[in-house]
Design an enzyme around this catalytic site. Structure first.
Site, PDB file in Angstrom:
ATOM      1  N   GLU A  42       0.877  -1.165   0.000  1.00  0.00           N
ATOM      2  CA  GLU A  42       0.000   0.000   0.000  1.00  0.00           C
ATOM      3  C   GLU A  42       0.919   1.220   0.000  1.00  0.00           C
ATOM      4  O   GLU A  42       1.797   1.326   0.863  1.00  0.00           O
ATOM      5  CB  GLU A  42      -0.867  -0.022   1.261  1.00  0.00           C
ATOM      6  CG  GLU A  42      -1.896   1.072   1.240  1.00  0.00           C
ATOM      7  CD  GLU A  42      -2.818   1.058   2.458  1.00  0.00           C
ATOM      8  OE1 GLU A  42      -2.733   0.126   3.276  1.00  0.00           O
ATOM      9  OE2 GLU A  42      -3.603   2.010   2.566  1.00  0.00           O
ATOM     10  N   ARG A 269       4.920 -12.588   9.791  1.00  0.00           N
ATOM     11  CA  ARG A 269       5.561 -11.298   9.642  1.00  0.00           C
ATOM     12  C   ARG A 269       6.961 -11.306  10.258  1.00  0.00           C
ATOM     13  O   ARG A 269       7.170 -11.959  11.277  1.00  0.00           O
ATOM     14  CB  ARG A 269       4.772 -10.328  10.506  1.00  0.00           C
ATOM     15  CG  ARG A 269       4.274  -9.145   9.867  1.00  0.00           C
ATOM     16  CD  ARG A 269       3.274  -8.440  10.759  1.00  0.00           C
ATOM     17  NE  ARG A 269       2.204  -8.054   9.875  1.00  0.00           N
ATOM     18  CZ  ARG A 269       2.257  -6.977   9.098  1.00  0.00           C
ATOM     19  NH1 ARG A 269       3.260  -6.148   9.144  1.00  0.00           N
ATOM     20  NH2 ARG A 269       1.275  -6.716   8.268  1.00  0.00           N
ATOM     21  N   LYS A 279       4.577   0.813   9.542  1.00  0.00           N
ATOM     22  CA  LYS A 279       4.694   2.107   8.869  1.00  0.00           C
ATOM     23  C   LYS A 279       4.143   3.227   9.730  1.00  0.00           C
ATOM     24  O   LYS A 279       4.672   4.337   9.723  1.00  0.00           O
ATOM     25  CB  LYS A 279       3.952   2.054   7.528  1.00  0.00           C
ATOM     26  CG  LYS A 279       4.762   1.370   6.444  1.00  0.00           C
ATOM     27  CD  LYS A 279       4.037   1.364   5.111  1.00  0.00           C
ATOM     28  CE  LYS A 279       3.078   0.222   5.028  1.00  0.00           C
ATOM     29  NZ  LYS A 279       2.542  -0.031   3.678  1.00  0.00           N
TER      30      LYS A 279
HETATM   31  P1  ATP Z   1       2.711  -2.093   7.944  1.00  0.00           P
HETATM   32  O1  ATP Z   1       1.948  -2.720   9.049  1.00  0.00           O
HETATM   33  O2  ATP Z   1       4.164  -1.946   8.190  1.00  0.00           O
HETATM   34  O3  ATP Z   1       2.082  -0.856   7.417  1.00  0.00           O
HETATM   35  P2  ATP Z   1       1.483  -3.536   5.881  1.00  0.00           P
HETATM   36  O4  ATP Z   1       1.271  -5.000   5.928  1.00  0.00           O
HETATM   37  O5  ATP Z   1       0.307  -2.654   6.091  1.00  0.00           O
HETATM   38  O6  ATP Z   1       2.682  -3.177   6.804  1.00  0.00           O
HETATM   39  P3  ATP Z   1       1.632  -3.340   3.072  1.00  0.00           P
HETATM   40  O7  ATP Z   1       2.102  -2.208   2.266  1.00  0.00           O
HETATM   41  O8  ATP Z   1       0.202  -3.644   3.068  1.00  0.00           O
HETATM   42  O9  ATP Z   1       2.143  -3.107   4.547  1.00  0.00           O
HETATM   43  O10 ATP Z   1       2.489  -4.645   2.773  1.00  0.00           O
HETATM   44  C1  ATP Z   1       2.849  -5.129   1.510  1.00  0.00           C
HETATM   45  C2  ATP Z   1       3.232  -6.573   1.659  1.00  0.00           C
HETATM   46  O11 ATP Z   1       4.329  -6.704   2.555  1.00  0.00           O
HETATM   47  C3  ATP Z   1       2.088  -7.366   2.248  1.00  0.00           C
HETATM   48  O12 ATP Z   1       1.941  -8.548   1.492  1.00  0.00           O
HETATM   49  C4  ATP Z   1       2.510  -7.635   3.659  1.00  0.00           C
HETATM   50  O13 ATP Z   1       2.002  -8.839   4.098  1.00  0.00           O
HETATM   51  C5  ATP Z   1       4.038  -7.635   3.553  1.00  0.00           C
HETATM   52  N1  ATP Z   1       4.635  -7.220   4.824  1.00  0.00           N
HETATM   53  C6  ATP Z   1       4.453  -6.072   5.484  1.00  0.00           C
HETATM   54  N2  ATP Z   1       5.123  -6.047   6.649  1.00  0.00           N
HETATM   55  C7  ATP Z   1       5.770  -7.236   6.727  1.00  0.00           C
HETATM   56  C8  ATP Z   1       6.626  -7.839   7.686  1.00  0.00           C
HETATM   57  N3  ATP Z   1       6.967  -7.215   8.820  1.00  0.00           N
HETATM   58  N4  ATP Z   1       7.104  -9.079   7.423  1.00  0.00           N
HETATM   59  C9  ATP Z   1       6.779  -9.701   6.297  1.00  0.00           C
HETATM   60  N5  ATP Z   1       5.973  -9.208   5.355  1.00  0.00           N
HETATM   61  C10 ATP Z   1       5.461  -7.985   5.557  1.00  0.00           C
HETATM   62 MG    MG Z   2      -1.366  -2.258   5.178  1.00  0.00          MG
END
Ligand code: ATP
Ligand code: MG
Length: 559
Positions: A42, A269, A279
């Site tokens: 995102e 994760r 983020k």
């Molecule tokens: P955050 O909670 O840091 O905002 P998010 O999951 O909302 O992370 P996205 O931009 O939606 O962030 O993530 C893009 C991809 O990266 C998704 O498929 C998510 O599952 C993966 N991802 C995000 N954070 C992690 C992590 N700490 N470990 C492994 N994969 C991750």
């Molecule tokens: Mg997200």
């Protein structure tokens, strides 16, 4: 053989395999010919090392099995997204060494398609416009142990639903006044299946579609459709979506994607010690001015790691070593340090730099004389060649390399003791000078001309070797020493960490003249002091600024 070949560009995903490999291998034995994955960030922040794990996994699997991987911006949420993030994400994925070729997609470009699926669901009696307030909705939803209650709007006619949904789209209703909900099962043990909201009203401007839409699909509705539209075969996401998988499958099926439908697979994760990863928390550090932007060298963002001096190779190696599983765990940050040391030891040339200078005067060395000493550029890599380093009567050594009253096992300089100056001579400390506060300001030595490095001298041995820099021929620079960004905060009930007040220490340091001409982004080993990179932002024509990537030693042990 073919498999072995593919493995080389698997992007850090070794042959060891994990449960995802077994799923894919099974699927490939069936009707599936090729796999297709995606990395779907995102664009609401910069990528971090957790995303790197997902990138290595998705692109790595595609490379390994001869499939494809899309880069897709999951941008169905109008308010938090920005092109700054869209640009940085592309830069970071490329820098990590992965290539989406011509497959860059935006979830927002499918808005029309989601809308059509929603209309299809309404026509089939599988979706309805609901007017419960968020509070009522929560009340009707039920709990894990009690079933939910059906919304009083659930049995509207198809015509009424179609009319209301169209008017939602036209902007006739205010934000939050109505939703579109899938009609599934209010008694389902899985709360996600209790008539989930699939569209909401939001009169806001979207970064790609502007004001064209005022209704937006929910993640659980949009994401499976994005995957299905792009022909994704394996939709890999993190564990928190496990309970959403039945809804994912429901949406894909009801939308009519029945041939090789995408399969959602969840993994744990990445979490790491002494850092925060979400983020939201990273953005707070940036907005509160606690760090120097998203690419502050302490940040676990890809851009921060890049600026700190980490290499894509080290990050991919790290992602391979941590592996993929379903069990959440916190990885020791020391492992990432281990990976970068391992990568740099043959790549980064060694120079002598003194971070905490103490003057050393060789009383019997001729005044005004300079000898050029030949030193190896990298003892770990014979191909790296040699360089000339000027040796003079007055030098700087590291303050910690002299002790007035040496403790046991201190093999460096002390009154009456002899040490080797790296690549030069043996020197013996004769006396030292102190200021009125009792600080040592100058150490005096004599040197033995017989002991010149390379002369084959074998008369006696010394235990300590010190690095040094000429006091008259050197370059001054700034060295920034970093410690982990966050500290545990045992008093906090939510386990929130706090910023480490000692995470940055800037020092004026003294470096041998060969460092002249170093370019932004060049990496060096400062002998005994660690690996450093020329900072890409703060370095100027006149003044070099170095970031310490990592010290040479740590207590971390590879398991
Ligand atoms: P955050 O909670 O840091 O905002 P998010 O999951 O909302 O992370 P996205 O931009 O939606 O962030 O993530 C893009 C991809 O990266 C998704 O498929 C998510 O599952 C993966 N991802 C995000 N954070 C992690 C992590 N700490 N470990 C492994 N994969 C991750
Ligand atoms: Mg997200």
């Amino acid at each position: 053989m073919a498999e072995e070949k593919n493995m080389e560009n698997s992007g850090g995903l070794g042959a060891t395999g994990n449960f995802i490999h077994s799923y894919i291998q099974d699927d490939l034995k069936g009707e599936l010919n090729k796999i297709h994955t995606r990395f779907p960030p995102e664009p609401n922040g910069y990528l971090h090392i957790g995303h790197a794990k997902s990138i290595c996994l998705n692109f790595g699997l595609a490379n390994l099995y001869g499939g494809k991987c899309n880069l897709r911006f999951d941008d169905t949420n109008p308010t938090k997204e920005d092109v700054e993030y869209v640009d940085s994400i592309q830069e970071d994925v490329k820098w990590l060494g992965f290539d989406w070729e011509d497959r860059l997609y935006y979830a927002s470009s499918y808005f029309e398609q989601y809308y059509e699926v929603a209309v299809k669901l309404i026509k089939e009696g599988k979706a309805f416009v609901c007017e419960l307030t968020p509070e009522e909705m929560r009340e009707y939803r039920g709990t894990l142990s009690t079933p939910g209650k059906e919304s009083p709007y659930r049995n509207r006619s198809v015509e009424e639903n179609l009319d209301l949904f169209e008017r939602m789209k036209k902007g006739e209703f205010p934000d939050g006044s109505k939703t579109l909900r899938a009609k599934i099962d209010m008694a389902s043990p899985n709360i996600n299946m209790r008539d989930p909201v699939i569209y909401r009203i939001s009169h806001s401007t979207h970064h790609t579609t502007g004001n064209e839409w005022c209704i937006y699909p929910m993640y659980d509705f949009a994401h499976p459709l994005e995957d299905a539209i792009e022909g994704i075969t394996h939709s890999i996401c993190t564990m928190e979506f496990e309970d959403h998988r039945p809804l994912y499958d429901w949406v894909v099926k009801e939308a009519g994607y029945t041939l090789n439908p995408p399969r959602q697979i969840e993994f744990a994760r990445l979490g790491m010690t002494n850092t925060v990863m979400s983020k939201r928390k990273l953005r707070a550090l940036v907005e509160d001015g606690l760090v120097d932007g998203w690419d502050d060298p302490r940040m676990p963002t890809i851009s921060g790691l890049r600026r700190r001096g980490y290499t894509p190779e080290a990050i991919r190696d790290f992602c391979e070593r941590i592996g993929v599983s379903k069990a959440n765990s916190v990885v020791d940050s020391g492992l990432l340090d281990y990976c970068i040391r391992d990568d740099l030891k043959a790549k980064a040339n060694v120079v002598m730099a003194v971070l905490d200078p103490l003057k050393l005067i060789i009383t019997n060395y001729p005044e005004g004389q300079t000898e050029m000493m030949e030193l190896e550029n990298n003892p770990e890599n014979p191909d790296a060649g040699t360089r000339q380093v000027p040796f003079t009567k007055e030098l700087y050594i590291e303050r910690e390399d002299f002790m007035e009253e040496p403790v046991k096992k201190f093999f460096r300089l002390a009154p009456g003791k002899e040490v080797r100056l790296k690549g030069a001579y043996f020197v013996t400390c004769t006396d030292f000078v102190k200021d009125t506060d009792g600080n040592v300001t100058e150490v005096h030595c004599t040197y033995d001309p017989e002991t010149r490095s390379g002369s084959g001298f074998e008369g006696r041995k010394v235990k300590g070797t010190l690095h040094w820099v000429s006091a008259t021929e050197h370059v001054k620079a700034t060295a920034r020493l970093y410690d982990y960004m966050m500290l545990d905060n045992p008093d906090d009930p939510n386990g929130e960490m706090i910023m480490n007040p000692n995470s940055l220490e800037a020092k004026e340091c003294i470096i041998e003249p060969s460092i002249k001409g170093a370019k932004k982004g060049d990496r060096f080993q400062f002998m005994r002091n660690g690996y450093f990179i020329v900072d890409t932002k703060d370095t100027t024509e006149e003044h070099l600024v170095f970031n310490r990537i990592v010290p040479l030693k740590s207590s971390f042990k590879l398991k």
